[in-house]
Design a protein around this motif. Structure first.
Motif, PDB file in Angstrom:
ATOM      1  N   UNK C 104       0.814  -1.224   0.000  1.00 16.33           N
ATOM      2  CA  UNK C 104       0.000   0.000   0.000  1.00 16.33           C
ATOM      3  C   UNK C 104       0.841   1.264   0.000  1.00 16.33           C
ATOM      4  N   UNK C 105       2.166   1.094  -0.131  1.00 18.22           N
ATOM      5  CA  UNK C 105       3.010   2.279  -0.226  1.00 18.22           C
ATOM      6  C   UNK C 105       3.296   2.947   1.103  1.00 18.22           C
ATOM      7  N   UNK C 106       2.605   2.528   2.160  1.00 15.92           N
ATOM      8  CA  UNK C 106       2.838   3.155   3.464  1.00 15.92           C
ATOM      9  C   UNK C 106       4.135   2.667   4.100  1.00 15.92           C
ATOM     10  N   UNK C 107       4.648   1.570   3.579  1.00 18.03           N
ATOM     11  CA  UNK C 107       5.854   0.964   4.135  1.00 18.03           C
ATOM     12  C   UNK C 107       6.433   0.029   3.083  1.00 18.03           C
ATOM     13  N   UNK C 108       7.716  -0.309   3.216  1.00 18.35           N
ATOM     14  CA  UNK C 108       8.268  -1.330   2.332  1.00 18.35           C
ATOM     15  C   UNK C 108       7.565  -2.665   2.568  1.00 18.35           C
ATOM     16  N   UNK C 109       7.160  -2.880   3.807  1.00 18.76           N
ATOM     17  CA  UNK C 109       6.479  -4.134   4.142  1.00 18.76           C
ATOM     18  C   UNK C 109       5.016  -4.053   3.746  1.00 18.76           C
ATOM     19  N   UNK C 110       4.476  -5.149   3.222  1.00 14.63           N
ATOM     20  CA  UNK C 110       3.079  -5.144   2.785  1.00 14.63           C
ATOM     21  C   UNK C 110       2.109  -5.237   3.969  1.00 14.63           C
ATOM     22  N   UNK C 111       0.837  -5.101   3.665  1.00 12.62           N
ATOM     23  CA  UNK C 111      -0.199  -4.903   4.692  1.00 12.62           C
ATOM     24  C   UNK C 111      -0.357  -6.082   5.654  1.00 12.62           C
ATOM     25  N   UNK C 112      -0.499  -7.301   5.125  1.00 11.88           N
ATOM     26  CA  UNK C 112      -0.731  -8.449   6.017  1.00 11.88           C
ATOM     27  C   UNK C 112       0.472  -8.678   6.920  1.00 11.88           C
ATOM     28  N   UNK C 113       1.650  -8.498   6.335  1.00  6.27           N
ATOM     29  CA  UNK C 113       2.873  -8.645   7.116  1.00  6.27           C
ATOM     30  C   UNK C 113       2.864  -7.705   8.318  1.00  6.27           C
ATOM     31  N   UNK C 114       2.420  -6.482   8.096  1.00  7.86           N
ATOM     32  CA  UNK C 114       2.362  -5.509   9.189  1.00  7.86           C
ATOM     33  C   UNK C 114       1.267  -5.869  10.185  1.00  7.86           C
TER      34      UNK C 114
END
Lengths: 188, 188, 188, 188
Positions: C104-114
């Motif tokens: 989602x561009x909010x982080x290098x890490x994707x959403x589910x991972x976060x």
């Protein structure tokens, strides 16, 4: 195996190592027991089942699982004496109780091996808290299946579908497995 | 090792297996010899060096490399007798000539082991066509380096830079290696 | 992990492979789920966790365990596209459902991972029949412990004592593990 | 292979990694060259041949052997781009020069692959100091044989008897090997 669990026979041991007092399955009732049948000159035991038993001991160290080794010599008797076994246990860092399966001269196979109908080495028998035989195997099972089976024995039985069957037939050692003469199965 | 190749001492063997007649390094002059020192209860021998020796035999089957096993018992003497060795060789499918290193009572370590100054088991000695010691190792070398070294022995010597040194020190077995008491090194 | 089981967050997936319809953990309530987080260029995933997942699939084939792969790309984004993933799944014979974790561009890490607070790849999350997180791991667990844990998830929870903790710290790949930047943990 | 050594064709590379300047076999004349053909999504390359190449690099680090990787993409072209290759080399710690085999559209198989008649990945070509092809293999050879062969290339040729032949036939990946379409063999 039948769906009716069979009650485990008792051990017949002529000499114990790594334990202050002899063990009996009767006295262990209430705890799951993993009985590991091996011979010190069996390649599949040294290379596969003993390392797996040691991994099992580490993972289940904090449970009440009792691991017992059983030295079931059915060939090369003069080569696998108690003196050699003692040194073997020392060199391979085997610290759980190990019993020498009692020879009675009625067969090349020793008494406990015949009582359980073990087909050769390595074999393992998983005995439930109620003393019933949950699983019996000639060969070495996948670690994942072994872990699953023991976890269930610590609580409840697992279906047998995960068993990996050994393919060795006949007498003698091949592919690391040592098969006992057929007579050891019928002379119980 | 020094850059001056030392000439190999002779074997002192009390009993041979897998050969119709006793072997001597003198009689093998002209062929490269891979001497493999082991004990049947040494975990690193059973798990690592013996399988490597068997891989070496397969790859170099069509060359004149002579592989010789040497049962160098320096501990648990009563546990590793010739009777047990015979069954061990059978079960592990070892078909190359194996000699029992001669015990003389002067040391726990047997005679050939002392002559070569072997530090423990597994050890290997690579002897050139001219009878000189090309390489001597306590432990097990990477397969690639072992293959390279033997290929060079079949033609010419290899620099020693590829050697992987074992890290075990002291006496006793650890990490699969069994180190001999220091006295075995000095009592040559 | 606390003794209070936390309820699992939901998956956020941008593209599915090996499934006719998108999966949700909500819809899988009632079945144990093994969620496997990987990246196709992560050495520890290719060499260790994916083979283990495939062994798990074989042993538990006849149970209602649902294995789900989650491609959690947090680095080398241009190198690990859906096109490459599709070919990867084909070549490595991965047949269970695999979702691409949504970026989602909010982080290098994707959403589910976060959402799950995954520290890197490989990671696994074992979700119980009631939707609670039974176990979450960065790294690869011993097969015996993994088998035991899944068997218990099929019936009841296992104590956490068998966990083998990964030793990797920091960001980037080492020893086969790829650690995500710390920000991915805090940006849930 | 015939007993007459064939002279190696030249590389056709569209992009180099891990080298300041493009390499040519012509310029490397005088040094033995180990050319390793792989695809980043080939399981046998990732799991077997690349680890072997890295072991070879360690053992022969102090020799003048030149190891060259060749990314010979003959399938999934869109999945194995130079961008993905760059990240792959980084994650797998590959530090020797790697060239992308040049695609010319005349075949799914790239130009160098066709010039050498490589059957698939992994493949390796051992080129002697005189530029002749000493050995060419589809699959992965035993480490001992590989070590022996390279040692001989550093000095003199080895007989081909030690070769372990891959058993994969046909096109596609199986048992870790990826076979190229037959057309790539005939379109040299």
């Amino acid at each position: 195996m039948s769906t009716t669990m069979s009650s485990s026979p008792e051990l017949a041991v002529s000499e114990w190592f790594n334990t202050a007092a002899p063990l009996t399955l009767a006295a262990l009732r209430g705890r799951p027991v993993l009985l590991h049948s091996f011979q010190l000159l069996c390649p599949g035991c040294v290379g596969q089942s003993i390392p797996q038993i040691q991994r099992i001991e580490r993972v289940f160290a904090h449970t009440d699982l009792q691991v017992i080794g059983l030295h079931t010599v059915f060939e090369h008797h003069a080569a696998m004496t108690a003196v050699t076994l003692r040194a073997f246990l020392h060199e391979y860092r085997i610290t759980h109780p190990v019993g020498v399966d009692r020879a009675d001269g009625a067969s090349d196979a020793p008494v406990t091996m015949r009582r359980f109908g073990l087909r050769g080495t390595p074999s393992s028998v998983l005995i439930g808290r109620d003393g019933s035989i949950l699983h019996q195997l000639f060969g070495v099972e996948d670690d994942i299946a072994a872990g699953a089976r023991i976890a269930m024995a610590l609580s409840a039985p697992l279906p047998h579908s995960a068993t990996i069957h050994p393919t060795t037939n006949g007498h003698g050692c091949a592919d690391g497995l040592c098969a006992a003469p057929t007579s050891s199965k019928t002379s119980i």
